[in-house]
Design an enzyme around this catalytic site. Structure first.
Site, short mmCIF file in Angstrom:
data_model
loop_
_atom_site.label_atom_id
_atom_site.label_comp_id
_atom_site.label_asym_id
_atom_site.label_seq_id
_atom_site.Cartn_x
_atom_site.Cartn_y
_atom_site.Cartn_z
N SER A 93 -3.92 0.66 -4.60
CA SER A 93 -3.28 -0.55 -4.06
C SER A 93 -4.31 -1.66 -3.83
CB SER A 93 -2.54 -0.21 -2.76
OG SER A 93 -3.42 0.32 -1.79
N GLU B 13 -5.78 9.29 -0.11
CA GLU B 13 -6.10 7.86 -0.02
C GLU B 13 -7.19 7.41 -1.00
OE1 GLU B 13 -4.36 5.70 1.45
OE2 GLU B 13 -3.28 6.75 3.05
N HIS C 176 1.44 4.97 -2.84
CA HIS C 176 1.77 6.39 -2.61
C HIS C 176 2.98 6.90 -3.38
CE1 HIS C 176 -1.05 7.33 0.67
NE2 HIS C 176 -0.81 6.12 1.17
N HIS D 59 0.84 -1.21 0.00
CA HIS D 59 0.00 0.00 0.00
C HIS D 59 0.87 1.26 0.00
CE1 HIS D 59 -2.91 3.06 1.00
NE2 HIS D 59 -2.06 3.44 1.94
N1 HBI Z 1 1.34 6.19 10.19
N2 HBI Z 1 2.68 4.64 9.15
C1 HBI Z 1 1.68 5.51 9.09
N3 HBI Z 1 1.04 5.71 7.91
C2 HBI Z 1 0.01 6.58 7.81
O1 HBI Z 1 -0.56 6.75 6.72
C3 HBI Z 1 -0.39 7.30 8.95
C4 HBI Z 1 0.31 7.08 10.15
N4 HBI Z 1 -0.03 7.74 11.26
C5 HBI Z 1 -1.09 8.73 11.27
C6 HBI Z 1 -1.80 8.87 9.98
N5 HBI Z 1 -1.43 8.20 8.93
C7 HBI Z 1 -3.04 9.72 9.86
O2 HBI Z 1 -3.78 9.58 11.02
C8 HBI Z 1 -2.85 11.20 9.57
O3 HBI Z 1 -3.15 11.46 8.22
C9 HBI Z 1 -3.78 12.07 10.34
FE FE Z 2 -1.97 5.32 2.74
#
Ligand code: HBI
Ligand code: FE
Length: 285
Positions: A193, A174, A133, A128
């Site tokens: 994904s 997303e 991304h 993913h």
């Molecule tokens: N951590 N590894 C990872 N990947 C994410 O996409 C991610 C995260 N922590 C917080 C988060 N996304 C979201 O809550 C934020 O966009 C607010």
């Molecule tokens: Fe993501």
């Protein structure tokens, strides 16, 4: 991906929650899983993904098959837009996530789904994070949007508005769709994904497809356990970045504080509806 409340930093992680990728430690089965997922999406996406994503895809075709080596990936990405990919054990706290983005580092989960989870898993794995991304991070305008998002996140935290901003991320980065000459195309990583959602998001009659409005999206609930019931459509990455940079988020958050949340399947006054969904899922009996 999802809004997170993780507090404890696991042993073995650096202060910024990164870990060495340790590429050599992945068992052969993990690389087989990557290759299977990769081939399936690459076959499906040419008519469906945003052209900017397809152009960026080549950066993932590295010197070895299987899960990309992050050093090699970062070297290429750095040349394109100054971004890097770093490994983390899984979800990281919001402030850590935002700080990485604000510094043009994209975090990737350092694991891949099991062979029995090819179609679905809730936590972001390397497929993913990297397949979904990274290709768009080669696009200069999208790359700037992601950095702006990280910077906005650090400010949103001070306003108590992370939930509002997380919804924007959800419905753009997303699960976003973009208008193109050939009709709607996918740019959201959660869709790109996913084999099932790559078809559902464009073809199924059940979800709404609505032109993106920042304030509207920031009020809209979302689900992390199934295909979306509403998708939001942008005109271009330039338009998305312009609107993000030209919106003063402070007053917007203040206004949103008293506004009720919008249900995931709702159409509300002011919406520019592109397709009104039936909300009846073909694959549900
Ligand atoms: N951590 N590894 C990872 N990947 C994410 O996409 C991610 C995260 N922590 C917080 C988060 N996304 C979201 O809550 C934020 O966009 C607010
Ligand atoms: Fe993501």
């Amino acid at each position: 991906m999802a809004h997170s409340d993780i507090a404890e930093r696991p042993a073995g992680t650096a202060e910024d929650w990164t870990v060495p990728q340790n590429w050599d430690a992945f068992p052969a089965e993990d690389h087989v899983t990557w290759d299977a997922l990769f081939e399936r999406q690459v076959r499906l996406l040419p008519s469906r993904a945003a052209p900017e994503f397809l152009e960026g895809l080549d950066i993932l075709r590295l010197s070895r098959p299987g899960i990309p080596d992050f050093d090699e990936l970062s070297e290429r990405l750095m040349k394109a837009t100054g971004w890097q990919v770093v490994a983390v054990p899984g979800l990281v706290p919001d402030d850590v996530f935002f700080d990485h983005l604000a510094n043009r580092r994209f975090v990737s989960g350092n694991f891949i789904r099991r062979p029995d989870q090819l179609d679905y898993l809730q936590e972001p794995d390397v497929f993913h994070d990297v397949f979904g991304h990274v290709p768009l991070l080669t696009h200069p305008v999208f790359a700037d949007y992601m950095q702006a998002y990280g910077e906005a996140g650090l400010r949103a935290a001070r306003h108590g508005a992370i939930e509002n901003l997380a919804r924007l991320y959800w419905y753009t980065v997303e699960f976003g769709l973009v208008r193109s000459a050939g009709g709607l195309k996918i740019y959201g990583a959660g869709i790109l994904s996913s084999f099932g959602e790559s078809r559902f998001a464009l073809d199924d009659p059940s979800p709404n497809r609505i032109a993106l409005d920042l304030g509207r999206v920031m009020r809209t609930l979302y689900r992390i356990d199934d295909y979306q019931q509403s998708y939001f459509v942008i005109d271009s990455f330039e338009d998305l970045l312009d609107r993000t940079l030209n919106t003063d988020f402070g007053p917007l958050y203040d206004a949103l504080r008293d506004a009720p949340a919008i249900a995931i399947d709702a159409i509300v006054p002011g919406d520019t509806v592109i397709t009104r969904g039936t909300q009846e899922r073909a694959d549900k009996s």
